[in-house]
Scaffold this motif. Sequence first.
Motif, mmCIF file in Angstrom:
data_model
loop_
_atom_site.group_PDB
_atom_site.id
_atom_site.type_symbol
_atom_site.label_atom_id
_atom_site.label_comp_id
_atom_site.label_asym_id
_atom_site.label_seq_id
_atom_site.Cartn_x
_atom_site.Cartn_y
_atom_site.Cartn_z
ATOM 1 N N GLU A 139 -84.018 49.081 -24.626
ATOM 2 C CA GLU A 139 -83.392 48.101 -23.896
ATOM 3 C C GLU A 139 -84.476 47.692 -22.832
ATOM 4 O O GLU A 139 -84.850 46.358 -23.030
ATOM 5 N N ALA B 169 -86.953 45.185 -25.583
ATOM 6 C CA ALA B 169 -85.934 44.058 -25.904
ATOM 7 C C ALA B 169 -86.055 42.865 -24.560
ATOM 8 O O ALA B 169 -86.113 41.833 -24.940
ATOM 9 N N THR B 170 -85.973 43.487 -23.495
ATOM 10 C CA THR B 170 -85.940 42.581 -22.347
ATOM 11 C C THR B 170 -87.275 41.938 -22.259
ATOM 12 O O THR B 170 -87.496 40.828 -21.796
ATOM 13 N N ARG C 263 -81.351 46.747 -31.316
ATOM 14 C CA ARG C 263 -80.763 46.470 -30.080
ATOM 15 C C ARG C 263 -80.365 44.638 -30.449
ATOM 16 O O ARG C 263 -81.116 44.138 -30.896
ATOM 17 N N GLU D 164 -79.851 41.797 -27.972
ATOM 18 C CA GLU D 164 -80.367 41.392 -26.484
ATOM 19 C C GLU D 164 -79.540 39.822 -26.340
ATOM 20 O O GLU D 164 -79.783 39.087 -27.230
#
Length: 322
Positions: A79, A82-83, A112, A114
């Motif tokens: 997470e 990906a951010t 992921r 996003e």
Amino acid sequence: MTAICRWLALLPLLVAGAWSAPLRAADVPYLSGRVVDHAEILSPATRERLTAALKAHEDATGDQVAVLTVPTIGGEGIEAYATRVFESWKLGRNGKDNGVLVVVVPQDRKMRIEVGYGLEGTLTDVASSRIIRNVMTPQFKDGNYDRGIADGVLAVIAQLEGKPGVADATPAAAGTGSGATSITIDTPDMPWPMRILLGAFIFGIIGLFTFIGIMTPGVGWFLYVFLIPFWAMFPLMIIGMNATVAVFVVYVVGYPIAKLLLARSAWYRKAAQDLRTKGRATIGGFTMTSSGGSSGSSSSGGGGGFSGGGGSSGGGGASGSW
């Protein structure tokens, strides 16, 4: 002695460096195109096909969708990584935030989707989770990254373009006709042979007692209430939430209907009369007593008292890794 003291003074710094080395944030690759395949798991044909599809989607809608594969991200969470990539690449138009990033990390077995703020209402968390679970994960488990990423990205595009049923489709429902209504079953992450064996055990037990309850006068209504929590909980381990709700509704509604219909038959009324007058009745090869017990060639259980199903349970769940 002085040299030893200097080495002892440097020891904490060396230990801190050894601990921090594996935790360094993974690099964010340069945005060289709509598909950045640093892990080299995509074929040239798939990269070209996805690039063309993503460009056509952006030309039609303005949404910017990008794909990134990297071998590993070390100890960083998917997470957070990906951010960082999303913010570095600045996907989506300014003020609209209509960007989507699909990240796949094969060595870490993580992925992921996003989604930018502007598309969260269209590509929801639930839809993204279903695409990962139903479209991408089965292919990744077979080592087919090329097909899994391609199908996943095309499912994202279809969801953004409002094509129904893409995120809801499960692998088992892939062969159904376009006019058929599919039911999404959120099944636990359990091998099929184990699921079949456990299902035969659980449904065999509660199914047997359900049959006895429907066929037996008097005690059948006690069994109806008694079996409600069993039908509400045990199927969850085998067929998931949605299908369990459907099975539970069928049980709650179907049991009393079947029992009321059977109550009109002559043999059922005779069995009820025998239980009242003789204290026992033969139903389907079982001898039922007025206390609720049953026997075949012999009786067991100390007075014929009723015992519960005795089913065992085990946990299971689905995730986005493979």
